[in-house]
Structure formats: structure tokens, C-alpha cells
Write a protein that holds these residues in place. Structure first.
Motif: not given
Length: 201
Positions: A24-30, A87-91
Motif C-alpha cells: 500500500g505504499f509507493s515512491s515519489t521521484f524524490t 511526483a516531485t514534492p517540493l518539500s
């Protein structure tokens, strides 16, 4: 083989499944691991659905010989860039991430030019139009509705400072483009646009 050599081993195709998201988890580009219900993945899913809807509209439009099909392909490519930005959260993004996934205002301005070009060729709106006007037009209207949902998913990310404001602007302008294009397709095909008629009380 006839000459006695061992047969060449065929290169094994990579598996389409990775099993990495089974919990149930996935990865962002970061590189962040987030729940699949996270609003980032909701926005990515809506953007993917939008590109698929536009792809279908493009196939119908291609069958009718519409010259705007290449524009729809350009839009699908741009939606890949929209997805990269989402997919690239700025935080959690580093400079290298930002360089790869930035989103400028240029595609927004290009959409505005396209909208103006088609609008000039259309008869003025006299009534509320229902999604109709042949398969190309109806599929473009469906794409417009999906686009509105994608925009609604992206706006909270922009407001939270996680996505570029130009991404939301692009989706906002894209829905206008798809509406105008739907009307243009109906006109070019000589198909009637159904209008809203208030039912008798």
C-alpha cells in the motif's frame, strides 16, 4: 544448432510487476515512500486517466482525419511532464530533482494560442451544450471532464507548495482547449451539438 554451437540465449524481458507496492505504499521521484492514498498519487492517477482519455479521443479524431490530432499527442507528452512535477514534492526535492521536473508557463501560453485559433472559427454559444456532436467531440468532452478532476486534485498540492502553480494553470487552460476542440470537431464533421432543454414542470 546445425554447426554445433549452443543456441543464443534470448534476452529476458523485464517483469512488468515489481511487488514493491504490495503493502500500500509507493515512491515519489524524490524517493519518499508514501501511502498510495496520498493526494500526490491521486493527482498522478487523474493525470494518467486524462492522458488515456485524450488518447481515445485522438484515435476517434484520427479516424475522421482531423488535423489537430498532433496537438493532442503534444498534450499527452506535456502531461508526462505534469506527472513528473506532481511526483516531485517540493518539500523533499533537491536542486537536481527541480532541474529535471520544473514546469514553465510556455505550454500554458501555447494552449491559449490554440484556444484563440479554434474559437475564432466557431459560431458563438447560444445555449448550454451537452457532451455530444459525434464520437470525436463526445470523447473530447469526456477528456475535458477528466481534466477538471485532475485540476481539482492538483490545486491542493499547489496551495500546499508541493507542485508548481503552472501545472494547475496548464490543466485549467487544457480543459478550455478540450471544450473548444470538441465543438470544433463537431462542426468539422457536420454533427449536431445537443443543447440543454429545460424539462417541462
Amino acid at each position: 544448432s546445425p554447426d554445433g554451437d549452443a543456441p543464443a540465449r534470448s534476452a529476458r524481458a523485464p517483469r512488468i510487476y515489481t511487488r514493491t507496492g504490495d503493502k500500500g505504499f509507493s515512491s515519489t521521484f524524490t524517493g519518499e515512500r508514501r501511502p498510495k492514498g496520498d493526494r500526490i498519487f491521486e493527482a498522478l492517477g487523474a493525470t494518467d486517466e486524462l492522458s488515456s482519455a485524450i488518447g481515445l479521443a485522438g484515435e476517434f479524431s484520427s479516424e475522421q482525419g482531423h488535423t489537430f490530432v498532433e496537438q493532442l499527442h503534444q498534450v499527452q507528452c506535456m502531461l508526462q511532464d505534469v506527472g513528473s512535477n506532481i511526483a516531485t514534492p517540493l518539500s523533499s526535492a533537491r536542486d537536481a530533482h527541480l532541474k529535471q521536473t520544473s514546469f514553465s508557463e510556455k505550454p500554458v501560453l501555447e494552449l491559449e494560442q490554440w484556444i484563440d485559433s479554434y474559437s475564432e472559427q466557431l459560431p458563438p454559444l447560444q445555449a448550454f451544450i451537452l457532451p455530444s456532436g459525434g464520437k470525436s467531440s463526445a470523447a473530447l468532452h469526456l477528456s475535458r471532464a477528466v481534466c477538471r478532476r485532475a485540476e481539482r486534485c492538483v490545486v491542493p498540492l499547489v496551495q500546499a507548495g508541493e507542485a508548481d502553480p503552472n501545472v494547475a494553470k496548464y490543466l485549467n487552460r487544457l480543459s478550455d482547449y478540450l471544450f473548444v476542440l470538441a465543438r470544433y470537431a463537431a462542426m468539422k464533421e457536420g454533427k449536431e451539438e445537443k443543447i440543454y432543454i429545460k424539462p417541462e414542470p
